[in-house]
Enzyme design. Structure first.
Site, PDB file in Angstrom:
ATOM      1  N   ARG A   1     -13.402  -8.674  -1.558  1.00  0.00           N
ATOM      2  CA  ARG A   1     -12.617  -8.393  -0.357  1.00  0.00           C
ATOM      3  C   ARG A   1     -12.236  -6.926  -0.280  1.00  0.00           C
ATOM      4  O   ARG A   1     -11.826  -6.317  -1.259  1.00  0.00           O
ATOM      5  CB  ARG A   1     -11.360  -9.244  -0.354  1.00  0.00           C
ATOM      6  CG  ARG A   1     -10.434  -9.030   0.857  1.00  0.00           C
ATOM      7  CD  ARG A   1      -9.274  -8.132   0.534  1.00  0.00           C
ATOM      8  NE  ARG A   1      -8.279  -8.113   1.624  1.00  0.00           N
ATOM      9  CZ  ARG A   1      -7.207  -7.326   1.651  1.00  0.00           C
ATOM     10  NH1 ARG A   1      -6.983  -6.487   0.648  1.00  0.00           N
ATOM     11  NH2 ARG A   1      -6.362  -7.366   2.656  1.00  0.00           N
ATOM     12  N   VAL A   2     -12.379  -6.348   0.892  1.00  0.00           N
ATOM     13  CA  VAL A   2     -11.918  -4.999   1.169  1.00  0.00           C
ATOM     14  C   VAL A   2     -10.916  -5.089   2.305  1.00  0.00           C
ATOM     15  O   VAL A   2     -11.213  -5.661   3.359  1.00  0.00           O
ATOM     16  CB  VAL A   2     -13.084  -4.068   1.568  1.00  0.00           C
ATOM     17  CG1 VAL A   2     -12.553  -2.708   2.003  1.00  0.00           C
ATOM     18  CG2 VAL A   2     -14.065  -3.922   0.407  1.00  0.00           C
ATOM     19  N   GLY A   3      -9.732  -4.552   2.088  1.00  0.00           N
ATOM     20  CA  GLY A   3      -8.705  -4.574   3.119  1.00  0.00           C
ATOM     21  C   GLY A   3      -8.737  -3.330   3.972  1.00  0.00           C
ATOM     22  O   GLY A   3      -9.758  -2.634   4.074  1.00  0.00           O
TER      23      GLY A   3
ATOM     24  N   ASP B   1      -0.470  -6.740   6.253  1.00  0.00           N
ATOM     25  CA  ASP B   1      -1.589  -7.668   6.167  1.00  0.00           C
ATOM     26  C   ASP B   1      -2.841  -6.980   6.687  1.00  0.00           C
ATOM     27  O   ASP B   1      -3.171  -7.033   7.868  1.00  0.00           O
ATOM     28  CB  ASP B   1      -1.282  -8.927   6.981  1.00  0.00           C
ATOM     29  CG  ASP B   1      -2.345 -10.006   6.803  1.00  0.00           C
ATOM     30  OD1 ASP B   1      -3.402  -9.712   6.223  1.00  0.00           O
ATOM     31  OD2 ASP B   1      -2.104 -11.144   7.244  1.00  0.00           O
ATOM     32  N   GLY B   2      -3.552  -6.347   5.773  1.00  0.00           N
ATOM     33  CA  GLY B   2      -4.686  -5.527   6.157  1.00  0.00           C
ATOM     34  C   GLY B   2      -5.806  -6.293   6.816  1.00  0.00           C
ATOM     35  O   GLY B   2      -6.535  -5.741   7.651  1.00  0.00           O
TER      36      GLY B   2
ATOM     37  N   THR C   1       0.851  -1.183   0.000  1.00  0.00           N
ATOM     38  CA  THR C   1       0.000   0.000   0.000  1.00  0.00           C
ATOM     39  C   THR C   1       0.887   1.232   0.000  1.00  0.00           C
ATOM     40  O   THR C   1       1.957   1.214   0.596  1.00  0.00           O
ATOM     41  CB  THR C   1      -0.868   0.022   1.278  1.00  0.00           C
ATOM     42  OG1 THR C   1      -1.679  -1.149   1.324  1.00  0.00           O
ATOM     43  CG2 THR C   1      -1.759   1.246   1.333  1.00  0.00           C
TER      44      THR C   1
END
Length: 378
Positions: free
Chosen positions: A271-273, A296-297, A243
């Site tokens: 998926r949303v992190g 690792d969100g 990110t």
């Protein structure tokens, strides 16, 4: 020259030049600086330069918000590490989607988009949500519709030859590794259906006993139930789960933060992190300072580490201690997680902390001739 004059001169010099401290055993580092200041995860020098050009321009400089947009947009165009902007990190269907967030630390306004399809400008879409709606977060195709209606180009295919090749190779490898657990089939592509974990372990134990004569019994002790069957397939690292998180303090002392990412490689569609989650990937407050995160969100978003960092600094912690405290809270619960944060207080002093990898963040302030990269060790 009198002693008081010498002391004053030394004090002025200390304000002008940076100081640096790295503590290898604790995974932290700390540096101080002067306004304006731009801080970003990873050695994304061009992104920091783009933000710096905005915030340092003219007598008053540009706003912190505009600088964050410029910096994150640069990373989207450059496709930093293949994990920011279009053209990278395909999901299980081979599609690239974007998550982004921006926050104005003067007003505490936030705009974010998640799982956005067909629009390449993630951070600009997030800014439009902040400026032209009373909402904080828009998702999926409706985020796409909103962004296009507000003037961003689209619909655009966000895949690239590189992302499609990566996806094809993954499919040829039986869709391994992936983010599923407690499902069948366990070692090939879906569709998947849920299974009982205890039954799965019993079946695996029987297969091993049959093929290896009862060896490796310890693998199937009761405490093994605490870990997914395929926990050894961990594949979170900088180049597939990254990110850009950026913080800017402008010449007026106003704070803004932003995040942009195309998420985890081979994520389950939808998926949303942590990227578009306020307080997780980034957070800022004019009264205190700011934080940015990477890693690792799916784990980190459970702890809102950047909110924790800012609130710890609000209570008097130095950036280094606040960053380390936020990371250690996660590590106590998930010792195998991979992640990092940077912290910067309203004075421009910044620090980083990490766990599970060596972390780098980039900085530019008015005492520097160019972007500097700070390395923080786990």
């Amino acid at each position: 020259m009198g002693r008081s004059s010498v002391s004053l001169l030394v004090g002025l010099l200390l304000l002008r030049f940076n100081w640096c401290l790295a503590v290898h055993g604790g995974g932290v580092g700390e540096v101080g600086g002067v306004f304006p200041v731009v801080v970003s995860t990873w050695p994304f020098r061009e992104a920091v330069r783009a933000a710096w050009d905005v915030v340092s321009a003219g007598d008053g400089g540009g706003s912190a918000v505009d600088a964050v947009v410029a910096g994150c947009s640069a990373c989207e165009v450059l496709r930093c590490d293949g994990t920011v902007g279009p053209g990278g990190s395909p999901d299980e269907n081979g599609e690239t989607t974007l998550d982004a967030l921006i926050m104005n630390g003067a007003t505490m306004e936030i705009g974010a988009v998640a799982a956005m399809r067909y629009v390449k400008d993630g951070i600009k879409a997030a800014k439009l949500v902040m400026e032209h709606s009373l909402h904080t977060l828009l998702v999926g195709e409706k985020a796409t519709d909103f962004a296009i209606s507000m003037g961003l180009p689209g619909p655009i295919n966000l895949s690239s030859p590189e992302s499609l090749e990566k996806w094809a190779n993954w499919r040829q490898n039986h869709c391994q590794p992936n983010f599923w657990k407690n499902v069948a089939p366990a070692d090939s592509c879906g569709p998947y259906h849920p299974i009982n974990l205890a039954q799965a372990l019993d079946s695996a134990k029987h297969e091993v006993e049959w093929s290896q004569g009862g060896v490796c019994q310890e693998r199937f002790q009761s405490d093994s139930l605490l870990e997914p069957i395929h926990s050894h397939l961990k594949f979170i690292d900088r180049h597939n789960h990254d990110t850009i998180s950026m913080a800017v303090i402008d010449k007026m002392g106003h704070v803004a933060v932003g995040t942009s990412t195309n998420g985890a490689t081979f994520k389950i569609p939808g998926r949303v992190g942590d990227g578009p989650i306020p307080g997780s990937s980034s957070y800022g407050d004019d009264e205190v300072g700011a934080c940015g995160a990477s890693g690792d969100g799916d784990i980190m978003m459970r702890f809102l580490p950047c909110y924790q960092v800012v609130e710890s600094m609000r209570q008097g912690m130095e950036p280094r201690d606040a960053a380390m405290d936020a990371i250690s809270r996660i590590a106590r619960k998930f010792p195998n997680f991979v992640g990092a944060v940077f912290a910067v207080n309203k004075k421009g002093v910044h620090a980083g902390a990490c766990h599970g990898w060596t972390f780098q963040y980039s900085v530019r302030n008015s005492s520097m001739h160019d972007v500097e990269v700070i390395t923080v060790y786990p």
